[in-house]
Design a protein around this motif. Structure first.
Motif, PDB file in Angstrom:
ATOM      1  N   ALA A 139       0.865  -1.185   0.000  1.00 31.32           N
ATOM      2  CA  ALA A 139       0.000   0.000   0.000  1.00 31.32           C
ATOM      3  C   ALA A 139       0.895   1.227   0.000  1.00 31.32           C
ATOM      4  O   ALA A 139       2.123   1.116   0.019  1.00 31.32           O
ATOM      5  N   LYS A 140       0.274   2.391  -0.006  1.00 29.92           N
ATOM      6  CA  LYS A 140       1.033   3.625   0.100  1.00 29.92           C
ATOM      7  C   LYS A 140       1.476   3.834   1.552  1.00 29.92           C
ATOM      8  O   LYS A 140       0.959   3.192   2.468  1.00 29.92           O
ATOM      9  N   PRO A 193       1.605  -0.358  -3.754  1.00 31.28           N
ATOM     10  CA  PRO A 193       0.142  -0.274  -3.685  1.00 31.28           C
ATOM     11  C   PRO A 193      -0.527  -0.921  -4.892  1.00 31.28           C
ATOM     12  O   PRO A 193       0.092  -1.083  -5.948  1.00 31.28           O
ATOM     13  N   GLU A 213      -6.871   3.701  -1.286  1.00 30.29           N
ATOM     14  CA  GLU A 213      -5.721   2.800  -1.360  1.00 30.29           C
ATOM     15  C   GLU A 213      -4.874   2.918  -0.105  1.00 30.29           C
ATOM     16  O   GLU A 213      -3.916   3.660  -0.040  1.00 30.29           O
ATOM     17  N   GLY A 214      -5.287   2.191   0.927  1.00 32.43           N
ATOM     18  CA  GLY A 214      -4.514   2.164   2.156  1.00 32.43           C
ATOM     19  C   GLY A 214      -5.087   3.036   3.260  1.00 32.43           C
ATOM     20  O   GLY A 214      -5.815   4.001   3.027  1.00 32.43           O
TER      21      GLY A 214
END
Length: 334
Positions: A41-42, A74, A195-196
């Motif tokens: 992930a980021k 990610p 995203e995350g």
């Protein structure tokens, strides 16, 4: 319903370890040239936290004498990293990849690809557990979990949930379990997939979403800064230390629990020598009191499993996740 029947909550660290497992001289022939932890992930979320715990834990306990880099990968909340390590880098003896309970849920639902299962990698070590939670911006009018439930009952679309992952992921599922306990159809909720966990926290801080759903360990710095208010933690009892004032969902009348284990896996074709080397280093790290302090500083609770014991746990838990997913109509019943 609770997640209690679906997963182990805590495991004593030292009781599972043996003196043999802690020996450092049994795999002297191997040493990683460029140790790496891949966070799928980021930066800023739970996978980042998991990798940095290994990075500092192995170093501070003397188990790793070379710097470990953290690489961010990610995509698909773990899918890109899983596919890469299985298909393109299966014999990378230097790399470990972070995973969580959410990773097992995604595997159970086929989100890593229909040809990928929990049997495609070598599960290495689980080093801690935290619990799911829901939080709001500190300036939000929502003060309690009941406030959130009342707002959802009045107008489900008026409250936007955000989390790292899509509908069906663990952060969505814990809010769905809460909604169901409150008599609300989870399908009526507004959910924003990010995203995350880092992006999700940023979104709630910027008032782009109403509620963030994540693991409590991801929220530590934001709780201390006073910028967020945690409405409930999905634990069986109140947590300790700086989290002791956060109410559980259960004490507020919502019978929901969601433990989140955090750990690492390796590629399917790594050498037995390298896998054993890494396993022994994690065993020794978790037996060291210094690691207990590092883990606690990240708001994680004890959970220690390595090697075959973890492989068996992952298999069992992923099968149970398939049953949960069927209950919430997230997978097709076969």
């Amino acid at each position: 319903m609770t997640f209690k029947k679906y997963a182990l909550l805590t495991v004593a660290v030292c009781s599972a370890l043996t003196l043999t497992a802690c020996k450092k001289d049994e795999t002297q022939g191997f040493s990683p040239a460029k140790p790496e932890c891949i966070a799928p992930a980021k930066p800023g979320g739970g996978f980042d936290l998991t990798c940095k715990l290994a990075q500092s834990g192995l170093k501070d306990t003397g188990q790793l004498d070379k710097p470990m880099r953290v690489t961010y990968m990610p995509g698909g909340v773990g899918a890109v990293a899983y596919n890469k390590i299985v298909a393109n880098d299966p014999a990378n003896n230097d790399a470990i990849v972070a995973f969580s309970t959410g990773s097992l849920l995604n595997l159970a639902q086929g989100k890593f690809g229909e040809n990928y299962t929990e049997d495609n990698v070598r599960w290495l070590a689980a080093v801690g557990t935290d619990y799911g939670m829901v939080a709001v911006n500190a300036e939000s009018p929502l003060k309690t979990l009941q406030d959130l439930a009342d707002a959802l009952k009045k107008d489900p679309k008026s409250i936007s949930f955000g989390a790292g992952g899509s509908v069906g992921g663990q952060d969505w599922l814990q809010t769905a379990m809460m909604a169901k306990a409150a008599g609300i159809n989870p399908k009526d909720m507004t959910y924003v997939a990010l995203e995350g966990g880092g992006e999700a926290v940023t979104a709630v801080l910027g008032n782009h979403i109403s509620v963030v759903s994540a693991g409590i360990a991801e929220m530590g710095p934001h709780i201390e800064s006073g910028k967020v208010r945690v409405l409930a933690v999905f634990a069986p009892n109140r947590l300790e230390g700086k989290l002791k004032d956060i109410p559980t969902a259960k004490e507020q009348g919502f019978d929901v629990e969601w433990p989140v284990i955090r750990g690492y896996y390796m590629g399917p074709q790594v050498s037995e020598e390298s896998y054993t080397w890494w396993k022994e280093r994690f065993d020794a790290m978790m037996a060291d009191p210094k690691f207990a302090e590092l883990r606690a500083s990240r708001d994680l609770l004890p959970f220690a499993m390595t090697g075959q014991e973890l492989q068996d746990y992952v298999k069992k838990t992923t099968n149970e996740m398939r049953e949960i997913s069927k209950e919430f109509e997230l997978t097709e019943t076969k």
